[in-house]
Structure formats: structure tokens, C-alpha cells
Design a protein around this motif. Structure first.
Motif, PDB file in Angstrom:
ATOM      1  N   LEU A 119      85.065  86.194  57.119  1.00  0.00           N
ATOM      2  CA  LEU A 119      83.912  86.730  57.851  1.00  0.00           C
ATOM      3  C   LEU A 119      82.735  86.975  56.912  1.00  0.00           C
ATOM      4  O   LEU A 119      81.565  86.737  57.271  1.00  0.00           O
ATOM      5  N   LYS A 120      82.982  87.446  55.717  1.00  0.00           N
ATOM      6  CA  LYS A 120      81.904  87.671  54.752  1.00  0.00           C
ATOM      7  C   LYS A 120      81.225  86.346  54.373  1.00  0.00           C
ATOM      8  O   LYS A 120      79.991  86.252  54.298  1.00  0.00           O
ATOM      9  N   THR A 121      82.078  85.348  54.153  1.00  0.00           N
ATOM     10  CA  THR A 121      81.524  84.024  53.826  1.00  0.00           C
ATOM     11  C   THR A 121      80.712  83.483  54.986  1.00  0.00           C
ATOM     12  O   THR A 121      79.622  82.907  54.804  1.00  0.00           O
ATOM     13  N   ARG A 145     104.150  93.818  56.716  1.00  0.00           N
ATOM     14  CA  ARG A 145     102.943  94.548  56.329  1.00  0.00           C
ATOM     15  C   ARG A 145     102.155  93.765  55.267  1.00  0.00           C
ATOM     16  O   ARG A 145     100.923  93.665  55.346  1.00  0.00           O
ATOM     17  N   ALA A 146     102.871  93.222  54.308  1.00  0.00           N
ATOM     18  CA  ALA A 146     102.192  92.437  53.269  1.00  0.00           C
ATOM     19  C   ALA A 146     101.533  91.204  53.855  1.00  0.00           C
ATOM     20  O   ALA A 146     100.389  90.853  53.493  1.00  0.00           O
ATOM     21  N   ASN A 147     102.239  90.555  54.773  1.00  0.00           N
ATOM     22  CA  ASN A 147     101.653  89.356  55.407  1.00  0.00           C
ATOM     23  C   ASN A 147     100.414  89.721  56.222  1.00  0.00           C
ATOM     24  O   ASN A 147      99.396  88.996  56.197  1.00  0.00           O
ATOM     25  N   LEU A 148     100.474  90.843  56.948  1.00  0.00           N
ATOM     26  CA  LEU A 148      99.316  91.255  57.746  1.00  0.00           C
ATOM     27  C   LEU A 148      98.147  91.642  56.848  1.00  0.00           C
ATOM     28  O   LEU A 148      96.969  91.321  57.152  1.00  0.00           O
ATOM     29  N   GLN A 149      98.448  92.337  55.744  1.00  0.00           N
ATOM     30  CA  GLN A 149      97.365  92.704  54.832  1.00  0.00           C
ATOM     31  C   GLN A 149      96.739  91.474  54.184  1.00  0.00           C
ATOM     32  O   GLN A 149      95.519  91.418  54.002  1.00  0.00           O
ATOM     33  N   ASP A 150      97.593  90.522  53.851  1.00  0.00           N
ATOM     34  CA  ASP A 150      97.045  89.274  53.301  1.00  0.00           C
ATOM     35  C   ASP A 150      96.189  88.564  54.333  1.00  0.00           C
ATOM     36  O   ASP A 150      95.106  88.029  54.006  1.00  0.00           O
ATOM     37  N   GLU A 151      96.647  88.536  55.563  1.00  0.00           N
ATOM     38  CA  GLU A 151      95.872  87.900  56.625  1.00  0.00           C
ATOM     39  C   GLU A 151      94.568  88.642  56.862  1.00  0.00           C
ATOM     40  O   GLU A 151      93.503  88.038  57.045  1.00  0.00           O
ATOM     41  N   LEU A 152      94.644  90.003  56.845  1.00  0.00           N
ATOM     42  CA  LEU A 152      93.424  90.796  57.028  1.00  0.00           C
ATOM     43  C   LEU A 152      92.422  90.554  55.909  1.00  0.00           C
ATOM     44  O   LEU A 152      91.197  90.399  56.150  1.00  0.00           O
ATOM     45  N   LYS A 153      92.901  90.498  54.695  1.00  0.00           N
ATOM     46  CA  LYS A 153      92.021  90.244  53.549  1.00  0.00           C
ATOM     47  C   LYS A 153      91.379  88.865  53.653  1.00  0.00           C
ATOM     48  O   LYS A 153      90.162  88.698  53.395  1.00  0.00           O
ATOM     49  N   ALA A 154      92.189  87.887  54.056  1.00  0.00           N
ATOM     50  CA  ALA A 154      91.653  86.537  54.206  1.00  0.00           C
ATOM     51  C   ALA A 154      90.612  86.469  55.323  1.00  0.00           C
ATOM     52  O   ALA A 154      89.565  85.799  55.186  1.00  0.00           O
ATOM     53  N   LEU A 155      90.901  87.162  56.425  1.00  0.00           N
ATOM     54  CA  LEU A 155      89.944  87.170  57.540  1.00  0.00           C
ATOM     55  C   LEU A 155      88.630  87.827  57.130  1.00  0.00           C
ATOM     56  O   LEU A 155      87.532  87.341  57.466  1.00  0.00           O
ATOM     57  N   ASN A 208      67.858  90.481  58.860  1.00  0.00           N
ATOM     58  CA  ASN A 208      67.881  91.864  58.384  1.00  0.00           C
ATOM     59  C   ASN A 208      69.119  92.606  58.885  1.00  0.00           C
ATOM     60  O   ASN A 208      69.720  93.418  58.172  1.00  0.00           O
ATOM     61  N   ALA A 209      69.482  92.328  60.153  1.00  0.00           N
ATOM     62  CA  ALA A 209      70.683  92.967  60.700  1.00  0.00           C
ATOM     63  C   ALA A 209      71.930  92.534  59.943  1.00  0.00           C
ATOM     64  O   ALA A 209      72.821  93.345  59.648  1.00  0.00           O
ATOM     65  N   LEU A 210      72.005  91.254  59.619  1.00  0.00           N
ATOM     66  CA  LEU A 210      73.169  90.766  58.874  1.00  0.00           C
ATOM     67  C   LEU A 210      73.210  91.354  57.479  1.00  0.00           C
ATOM     68  O   LEU A 210      74.288  91.665  56.949  1.00  0.00           O
ATOM     69  N   LEU A 211      72.038  91.523  56.838  1.00  0.00           N
ATOM     70  CA  LEU A 211      72.013  92.080  55.492  1.00  0.00           C
ATOM     71  C   LEU A 211      72.392  93.557  55.484  1.00  0.00           C
ATOM     72  O   LEU A 211      72.940  94.068  54.496  1.00  0.00           O
ATOM     73  N   GLN A 212      72.095  94.236  56.556  1.00  0.00           N
ATOM     74  CA  GLN A 212      72.429  95.662  56.638  1.00  0.00           C
ATOM     75  C   GLN A 212      73.879  95.912  57.135  1.00  0.00           C
ATOM     76  O   GLN A 212      74.337  97.042  57.129  1.00  0.00           O
ATOM     77  N   ARG A 213      74.542  94.878  57.559  1.00  0.00           N
ATOM     78  CA  ARG A 213      75.898  95.044  58.095  1.00  0.00           C
ATOM     79  C   ARG A 213      76.851  95.476  56.974  1.00  0.00           C
ATOM     80  O   ARG A 213      76.880  94.894  55.895  1.00  0.00           O
ATOM     81  N   ASP A 242      77.439  85.375  55.015  1.00  0.00           N
ATOM     82  CA  ASP A 242      76.528  84.901  53.943  1.00  0.00           C
ATOM     83  C   ASP A 242      75.942  83.540  54.302  1.00  0.00           C
ATOM     84  O   ASP A 242      74.730  83.278  54.066  1.00  0.00           O
ATOM     85  N   ASN A 243      76.778  82.694  54.878  1.00  0.00           N
ATOM     86  CA  ASN A 243      76.266  81.378  55.287  1.00  0.00           C
ATOM     87  C   ASN A 243      75.207  81.507  56.375  1.00  0.00           C
ATOM     88  O   ASN A 243      74.195  80.785  56.399  1.00  0.00           O
ATOM     89  N   ARG A 244      75.484  82.463  57.274  1.00  0.00           N
ATOM     90  CA  ARG A 244      74.507  82.673  58.354  1.00  0.00           C
ATOM     91  C   ARG A 244      73.181  83.217  57.815  1.00  0.00           C
ATOM     92  O   ARG A 244      72.092  82.815  58.263  1.00  0.00           O
ATOM     93  N   VAL A 245      73.253  84.113  56.830  1.00  0.00           N
ATOM     94  CA  VAL A 245      72.031  84.645  56.221  1.00  0.00           C
ATOM     95  C   VAL A 245      71.245  83.526  55.537  1.00  0.00           C
ATOM     96  O   VAL A 245      69.998  83.436  55.634  1.00  0.00           O
ATOM     97  N   ALA A 246      71.982  82.643  54.848  1.00  0.00           N
ATOM     98  CA  ALA A 246      71.319  81.517  54.182  1.00  0.00           C
ATOM     99  C   ALA A 246      70.656  80.606  55.212  1.00  0.00           C
ATOM    100  O   ALA A 246      69.519  80.108  55.008  1.00  0.00           O
ATOM    101  N   GLN A 247      71.372  80.364  56.311  1.00  0.00           N
ATOM    102  CA  GLN A 247      70.785  79.530  57.371  1.00  0.00           C
ATOM    103  C   GLN A 247      69.543  80.188  57.960  1.00  0.00           C
ATOM    104  O   GLN A 247      68.517  79.529  58.250  1.00  0.00           O
ATOM    105  N   LEU A 248      69.625  81.507  58.141  1.00  0.00           N
ATOM    106  CA  LEU A 248      68.465  82.213  58.714  1.00  0.00           C
ATOM    107  C   LEU A 248      67.276  82.186  57.745  1.00  0.00           C
ATOM    108  O   LEU A 248      66.093  82.050  58.174  1.00  0.00           O
ATOM    109  N   ASP A 249      67.545  82.355  56.440  1.00  0.00           N
ATOM    110  CA  ASP A 249      66.435  82.274  55.460  1.00  0.00           C
ATOM    111  C   ASP A 249      65.726  80.923  55.543  1.00  0.00           C
ATOM    112  O   ASP A 249      64.471  80.832  55.535  1.00  0.00           O
ATOM    113  N   GLU A 250      66.504  79.896  55.607  1.00  0.00           N
ATOM    114  CA  GLU A 250      65.923  78.562  55.691  1.00  0.00           C
ATOM    115  C   GLU A 250      65.143  78.369  56.990  1.00  0.00           C
ATOM    116  O   GLU A 250      64.042  77.816  57.025  1.00  0.00           O
ATOM    117  N   ALA A 251      65.745  78.861  58.091  1.00  0.00           N
ATOM    118  CA  ALA A 251      65.076  78.712  59.387  1.00  0.00           C
ATOM    119  C   ALA A 251      63.793  79.530  59.445  1.00  0.00           C
ATOM    120  O   ALA A 251      62.785  79.109  60.045  1.00  0.00           O
TER     121      ALA A 251
END
Length: 434
Positions: free
Chosen positions: A238-240, A224-234, A306-311, A243-252
Motif C-alpha cells: 500500500l505504501k508503494t 500469527r507469524a504468517n498473518l504478520q508477514d502478510e500484514l507487513k507485505a500488504l 496533498n491528502a496522500l502526502l498527509q496520510r 508513493d506511485n500515486r503521488v508520483a503520478q499526481l505530481d506529473e499530472a
């Protein structure tokens, strides 16, 4: 000549004395017969007045194997026929056994009571003098079988047959009681041992079950601890990524607005933007390079941004998150631990418990009738003797007659000597005078 003649006369007188001796004894034959008869009468009086002494015996041999089979089939008590016979023989020989038999049957010893002696003192002497154990001679190799016996020498007035047979039966009964007591103790000790083994097995099972549950819980907690750690890392990943995708979209978006691209376009379409199209024209562009993101147009890019920011969650974008959630849900309830805790009859899972219970039930249901157990085979039962061993009347009478005759001869010789002494003295005086 005068010196030699007395010697010749002495020799002649000696020969004459021997003949005279026989004549003198013959003359006193009545005296000799009377003394002989008197000796015989005295011997007969002694022989018929002395208390007769009798002797009886009982001989025991090993019992048959079938007689002890019920006891040996218990599996907890082994007794061979030879061992049973030795035990009974040792009991017959035991002073304590004889004393107990005496106290229980004092009427059999009443004829032995003597003045100024207690019955126990009388028995003490009787036990030392009267009883004798019969055993095979170990030096003889021709003994066909082992045996043990008891022999009793007793005076008239004592019921020796009842005494010997009663002592043997009493000893056998004592050994039966001892065997019954030993068997009960052995069975109880075996039952206690089985109870201890079952208690130890239950304690071992409880410990092993608790250890297994703890091990399963530890494994679940770790997973359970390993799965929670994996879930937190995932989720962080995904958040990173978002955020990277939002930055790319702003630039584009900025690039697309600078180029005036509001709709999706291609690099080749930028040069022909002002060309008037005639009719329906289908353009196909082949380009092996990745088209920059701003060609998607500012509208599409802003909509995606906008969709990514509202997610609120990125979990749906990663299938592994759903799988982790499934595994965490399965870990919420460990069915193996539940089944271990819900066991109602845990004895069913104990190794060897069934055999121990079966052995305990068999021991509790053992029903060996020791009271009818045949420990020995009575080869010879004590029977009423036909005649006493003492006194031997014929021998005593014969000895009395012989001694009486010898005494009669001695008296006759003595009388003859006393009678001849004066005459010899007178003849000696005559010889001296001559």
C-alpha cells in the motif's frame, strides 16, 4: 531161614509199635490235656494282658460347587472342589502340619510318652507307624468319585477319635488361613496393578495434554507469524502504491498547469474553450479510451496529492488488513488451550479410568468370610471303634490251644521213646545171645 525171620519179626514189631504208640499216647492223655490247657491259658493271658490297638479313619470328598461359589465369584481367586480337597489332603499328610497339631494338642499324645524320650521323639515314631493316607487306587476305573482320607492305628489310652477329627479340622483351618492370605495378597497385587495403570494413564494424559497444548501454541504462532508477514507485505504494498500515486499526481499536476487545466475537463472541451456558449448546452462525449489524469485539473490533483502526502496509514484502503487484524485478535487467546489448562478433574477425561476405579472399589469392598468356607465334605467322621483290631483274642486262644496240644503230644512221644529205649536194648542182647 534164620536171616529172614529177624526181618519178619522187625516188621511185626513195627506194626505192634504203632498200635503201642497210640496206647502210649492214650495212657498219657492227662499230660497232653494239661499241656494243651496250659498253652491255652498262656495264650489267654497274653491276649488279655497285651495293650489293645484300635483303628479309626476319616474320609474327605470334594465339596459342592455352591460351597466355593462365594470365593470363585470374587473373580481374582479360582478354586475348584477337587483342588480344595487335594489341598486339604496334602495338608493332612504334611509332617509340619501334624507336628504343629501335636505341639498345639500335647495332651492327646501324653499316653505315648516313653522314658528317656522326648515328646517330639515319641511323636516322630508315632507319626511314621500310626498314620496312613487313604487314596483311591489309580489302577481301578470303577472309583465313583475322588476321595482322600487319613487312617490312624493307636494303642489303648490314646484318644484316636479326637486326634483324627482334630487333625482334619486343624488342616482345614490351616488351608482356610492360607486361602485368606493368598486372597489378600492377590487382591492387594490387583489393587497395586490398578493403581499403576491409573498412574500410567494420568502420566500419559498429562503428556498428551502438554503435547496438544504445545501443538496448538505452535500452530497459533505459525499462523500469527504468517498473518504478520502478510500484514507487513500488504502495508509495504500500500505504501508503494501510495508513493506511485503521488508520483503520478505530481506529473499530472505539471501537465495540467502547462495546459492551463485547473478544473476537470475533457479532451474535446479544450478546442471549444474560447467558444461562447449560448443558452444552456449539454455536451456528451463518448470516448472508449482512458482519459489522462491531468484532465482532472491541477486543483483536484494537488488536493489529492496533498491528502496522500498527509496520510499516516494506508490500512483503511485494504479490507484484507482489517481481516488480518481480526484474525490476530482471535489468536491472542486460544480458548481451547485455556479450557485444557482450566480442567479441574482431569481424571474424567482418562480412558478406562472409570472401569479401573470401579474394579478397585469392588476389590476393596470384597467381604469373603473364609473362616466359614467349606473346603471339603467330610464323608466319614472318625467314630469310637467297637472293638480293637489287635489282639484277636479268639485267634490267639485257638493258636495257644493248638500249640499246647502239639507240645503235649511231643512231650508224650518223647516220654514214650525214652521209656522204650531200655527194653529194646535188653531184647537186642537176648537175640545176640541166642
Amino acid at each position: 531161614m534164620n536171616a529172614i525171620s529177624p526181618a519178619i519179626q522187625q516188621t511185626s514189631s513195627d506194626e505192634i509199635d504203632l498200635a503201642a504208640l497210640f496206647r502210649a499216647l492214650w495212657e498219657q492223655k492227662l499230660l497232653i490235656v494239661l499241656v494243651t490247657v496250659l498253652g491255652g491259658m498262656l495264650a489267654a493271658a497274653y491276649a488279655f494282658q497285651v495293650t489293645p490297638v484300635y483303628q479309626v479313619q476319616s474320609v474327605l470328598r470334594p465339596a459342592a460347587i455352591k460351597d466355593l461359589d462365594a470365593l470363585n465369584r470374587t473373580g481374582v481367586y479360582k478354586l475348584a472342589p477337587a483342588q480344595a480337597m487335594k489341598r486339604v489332603g496334602a495338608t493332612v499328610e504334611s509332617y509340619d502340619t501334624r507336628l504343629e497339631f501335636f505341639r498345639a494338642n500335647q495332651g492327646l499324645f501324653e499316653a505315648l510318652r516313653q522314658p528317656n524320650r522326648s515328646l517330639e521323639q515319641t511323636f516322630e515314631r508315632f507319626n511314621q507307624e500310626a498314620f496312613k493316607m487313604l487314596l483311591p487306587d489309580p489302577k481301578k476305573a470303577d472309583n465313583l468319585s475322588a476321595y482322600v482320607g487319613v487312617q490312624l492305628t493307636y494303642p489303648q489310652g490314646v484318644d484316636g477319635v479326637a486326634l483324627v477329627n482334630g487333625l482334619v479340622e486343624y488342616s482345614v483351618q490351616i488351608e482356610r488361613e492360607r486361602i485368606a492370605a493368598d486372597l489378600a495378597v492377590v487382591i492387594q497385587n490387583r489393587l497395586n496393578q490398578l493403581d499403576a495403570q491409573m498412574a500410567a494413564a494420568r502420566a500419559s494424559y498429562e503428556a498428551s495434554k502438554d503435547a496438544k497444548i504445545a501443538k496448538l501454541q505452535e500452530a497459533d504462532s505459525l499462523k500469527r507469524a504468517n498473518l504478520q508477514d502478510e500484514l507487513k507485505a500488504l502495508r509495504q504494498q500500500l505504501k508503494t502504491r501510495r508513493d506511485n500515486r503521488v508520483a503520478q499526481l505530481d506529473e499530472a499536476v505539471r501537465i495540467a498547469k502547462a495546459l492551463g487545466i485547473s478544473k476537470p475537463a475533457t479532451p474535446s472541451s479544450l478546442g471549444e474553450a474560447e467558444r461562447v456558449a449560448q443558452g444552456n448546452v449539454i455536451r456528451t462525449e463518448v470516448n472508449n479510451q482512458q482519459i489522462p489524469l491531468y484532465f482532472m485539473g491541477s486543483e483536484a490533483l494537488e488536493a489529492e496529492r496533498n491528502a496522500l502526502l498527509q496520510r499516516r496509514s494506508d490500512d483503511f484502503t485494504e479490507p484484507r488488513i482489517a481481516q488480518i487484524a481480526k484474525e490476530l485478535q482471535l489468536l491472542a487467546n486460544n480458548r481451547q488451550i485455556e479450557m485444557l489448562n482450566k480442567r479441574e478433574s482431569e481424571d474424567l477425561f482418562l480412558k478406562d479410568l472409570a472401569s479401573w476405579r470401579g474394579e478397585a472399589a469392588r476389590l476393596r469392598n470384597l467381604n469373603v468370610d473364609v473362616s466359614s468356607l467349606k473346603l471339603v465334605s467330610i464323608d466319614q467322621v472318625a467314630l469310637e471303634p467297637l472293638r480293637p483290631i489287635k489282639p484277636k483274642k479268639a485267634l490267639i486262644l485257638a493258636l495257644g490251644l493248638v500249640l499246647g496240644g502239639v507240645l503235649g503230644l511231643f512231650i508224650a512221644l518223647l516220654r514214650n521213646m525214652l521209656r522204650r529205649t531200655p527194653s529194646r536194648n535188653h531184647s537186642s542182647q537176648l537175640n545176640v545171645a541166642a
